[in-house]
Structures are given as C-alpha cells and as structure tokens.
Design a protein around this motif. Sequence first.
Motif, PDB file in Angstrom:
ATOM      1  N   GLN A   1       0.820  -1.214   0.000  1.00 55.80           N
ATOM      2  CA  GLN A   1       0.000   0.000   0.000  1.00 55.80           C
ATOM      3  C   GLN A   1       0.849   1.258   0.000  1.00 55.80           C
ATOM      4  N   ILE A   2       1.948   1.254   0.755  1.00 56.78           N
ATOM      5  CA  ILE A   2       2.772   2.463   0.848  1.00 56.78           C
ATOM      6  C   ILE A   2       3.830   2.534  -0.246  1.00 56.78           C
ATOM      7  N   ASP A   3       3.968   1.477  -1.038  1.00 55.01           N
ATOM      8  CA  ASP A   3       4.907   1.524  -2.156  1.00 55.01           C
ATOM      9  C   ASP A   3       4.471   2.613  -3.138  1.00 55.01           C
ATOM     10  N   THR A   4       5.443   3.272  -3.724  1.00 56.66           N
ATOM     11  CA  THR A   4       5.141   4.435  -4.580  1.00 56.66           C
ATOM     12  C   THR A   4       4.589   4.070  -5.942  1.00 56.66           C
ATOM     13  N   PHE A   5       4.666   2.783  -6.328  1.00 60.74           N
ATOM     14  CA  PHE A   5       4.150   2.396  -7.648  1.00 60.74           C
ATOM     15  C   PHE A   5       2.656   2.657  -7.714  1.00 60.74           C
ATOM     16  N   ASP A   6       2.237   3.354  -8.762  1.00 58.88           N
ATOM     17  CA  ASP A   6       0.839   3.785  -8.875  1.00 58.88           C
ATOM     18  C   ASP A   6       0.202   3.182 -10.121  1.00 58.88           C
TER      19      ASP A   6
ATOM     20  N   GLU B   1       1.553  -0.629 -14.843  1.00 58.76           N
ATOM     21  CA  GLU B   1       1.059   0.686 -14.451  1.00 58.76           C
ATOM     22  C   GLU B   1      -0.236   1.023 -15.180  1.00 58.76           C
TER      23      GLU B   1
ATOM     24  N   LYS C   1      -0.650  -3.529  -8.876  1.00 59.66           N
ATOM     25  CA  LYS C   1       0.257  -2.951  -7.878  1.00 59.66           C
ATOM     26  C   LYS C   1       0.961  -4.060  -7.087  1.00 59.66           C
TER      27      LYS C   1
ATOM     28  N   TYR D   1       6.821  -2.971 -15.920  1.00 60.24           N
ATOM     29  CA  TYR D   1       6.185  -1.936 -15.110  1.00 60.24           C
ATOM     30  C   TYR D   1       5.272  -1.045 -15.947  1.00 60.24           C
TER      31      TYR D   1
ATOM     32  N   LYS E   1       9.424  -6.233  -8.116  1.00 63.25           N
ATOM     33  CA  LYS E   1      10.496  -5.362  -7.630  1.00 63.25           C
ATOM     34  C   LYS E   1      11.279  -5.969  -6.470  1.00 63.25           C
TER      35      LYS E   1
END
Length: 391
Positions: free
Chosen positions: A47-52, A207, A314, A203, A321
């Motif tokens: 959830q806090i990973d920056t991948f959007d 994404e 995500k 990615y 990763k």
Amino acid sequence: MAESTRSPSPNSPSTPSSNATQTTRSWRLGLFLSAMVTVLIALLLVQIDTFDAAPYAADELAKKPIYLAPRNNPRLLHGSENIGEGQLLGPEDIVYDPKLGVIYTGCVDGWIKRVTLNDSVVEDWVNTGGRPLGLALGYSGELYVADGLKGILKITKDGEIEALTDQAEGLKFGTTDAVTVAKTGVLYFTDASWKYDLPNFVYDLLEGRPYGRLMSYDPATGQTKVIARDLYYANGVEMSQDQDFVIFCETPMMRCRRYYIRGEREGSIDVFIDRLPGLPDNIRYDGEGHYWIGIAAEHTREWDLARRYPYVRKVLAFLEKYLKRPSVEKNAGAVVVDLDGNLIARYYDAELKFVTTAIKIKEHLYLGNLVKSSIIRLNLAQYPATASSST
C-alpha cells in the motif's frame, strides 16, 4: 482395608496427551497469527509503495470475445529446430535480405548478427553498443535499427553506424522498439514507452498508462514527427502491402491499429485487428498476402483480472520489484492475419514464452525471442496449422 487408587481421567488437563493437544493448538494459533501479521505487513508495504497502477478506461475493458483462429498448431516446438544455439542471445527481431541470402537479428549483447539461410552459419556483424530491437532493410541495402537504448540507427552495407534520432518534441525515447521504412524513404517507428526502458518494460504494462508513441523520421529533412501518442506499449510496426498505411501493435490491448499515410483517409487511425489470442509484439508482412505477428504470451483470465483491478497490478509490481512475480506466461508463438485483418492461423506451444517476432521465409517460420539463445525454425509444409486441435 487397602486404600483404593484411581487412574487419572484421559480428559484431565494434567495428562500428557492433554498437554500435547494444548501445545498443538497453541502452535497452530501462533502460526496462524504469525501468518496473518505477515500478510498484513505485506499488504501495508504494498500500500505504501510508490508504484501507482492506473485503472484502464471503461471502453478498453469492454468484454469482447477473444479472436479464435480457424487453424492451429498447438505443438510448435514439435519438429522445430534451434538456429545458432548459444550464439544468438535474445534474438528479438529478424529481417531477411534475399539478395545476400542472410537474416539479420539483434541480440541482448548489442550484436547484430547475420545468419546464412542455407547453412545457418552465424556471423558477428555490427555491435551497436546498445540493445538492437526492431530491424528494417532499406531499399539500397542499408539496415535501420530501433535500438532500445540509442534510438534509430542506420547501418550501411559496410557496417558503418549513423545515429538518426533519439527524441521528439523534447522528449527522449524510452524504449525505441520497432521500425519500418516506406518506399519514399520515410521511417516509421515506435517508442514503446517514453517512461520505462526495456529492462523495466513489465512496469509499463502493470502501471496501465499509455506512454507509447508512433513516430516518423524523414531522412531528407532530418525531422522527427510524433504521429500518435498515448498508446499502450506501442510495439511492432509494418508497412501495408500497397504502402497506404502503417500497422502498429499495442501489446497490453491485444490489438493492432493502422495509421493511413495516403489516400482519402490520410492522417486517420483505426483498428486493424482486435482481441488477439495473446499479447502482440512485432509484425511482419510475408509478401504473399499475410502478416505474421509474434505473440509474447497467451491471453489469460489472470491478465483480464489484472487489467480490471489496478491493485492486483500494484501487487504484481511489488513482487516484481522485491520478490518474484509468479510467471503465468505460456502458449507464446505466432498468428497469421490476412490483408483485411482476419485471423487465419495460430502457431503456439505451452512451453514457449516471450516470442517477439514471427517471419515466414520460403517454407519456414522463424521466431525471435527475448530470453532464448537461438532462433526457432519450423517447416510449415511439414508441420502446418490444421482445423483440428492437434497436429
């Protein structure tokens, strides 16, 4: 009178069996709680990973039937040969020069190799110092290269390299992917993703935002022009038989579109073929009324699920990763399409993945690949696609 003795009840909490049961229950509870904590921590990290990951547009997710081929060869590897085993590392694209009787292919180590068609001898020809992907043979014997790292290159018959273009509208190419050349000399090519380079292509797919572009380069003026933007991983590109449009593939959308370069519809774009049975990569015209499209992986329910739910993508990006993303790629190969975009036949195998290019040369099908160390060759006369489910 003798004092009576009573044996402890089997159900008494003080018995060894009862203690063992209690210990087992405690162990299971602890294991369960530990697993739950691990899952919660993992979900928090995701959830806090920056991948959007982005949601796809509703019209892109509209349910349409997958295009089924009327003829199939589901055992492509049965009877196939490996050309240049160990000498061709990741032979991504393939182009044929009938005058020299050789095929060119670009490898992960930067080498463009030449392979003689009659005896499969491999020659180190030119090293671009990058990652050569798409190839196109010019009309004067030169070779044009879409190098994933260096942009569009021209290589003369003598092996001299000239860099032509690596940016448009002030934005550098992220993954220069495929190229074709018109009889006018104008090059048409794709930048699969201006955001992600080739090692990170997954990615882009996860994404879910359209970072791809279709472009042209005119050697007469040196001008690079963006024809279409906001494409979903713009991949293979090919000229039409009569040179009136350019076909280009959008990998995650499982479709190929066409851009009209002349005629009444000049400047417009429409769909050439949609809902392919997998993810398309390069596309090649065989000179006999058919286009051959490399299919990197088969369409699956898992891929549909990932497309519909950004959070699933995500999670997959997080696994890619930091851990290991589960591999679901299978049944890669090639499809054959006629001039009107109708699916004619499909060649595939459950053991294949990441097929990039399919090209028919004489009676053989040649397949490029991102991860193999050879080119796959199949005799189409001996192992054709048939109307039945088996060969």
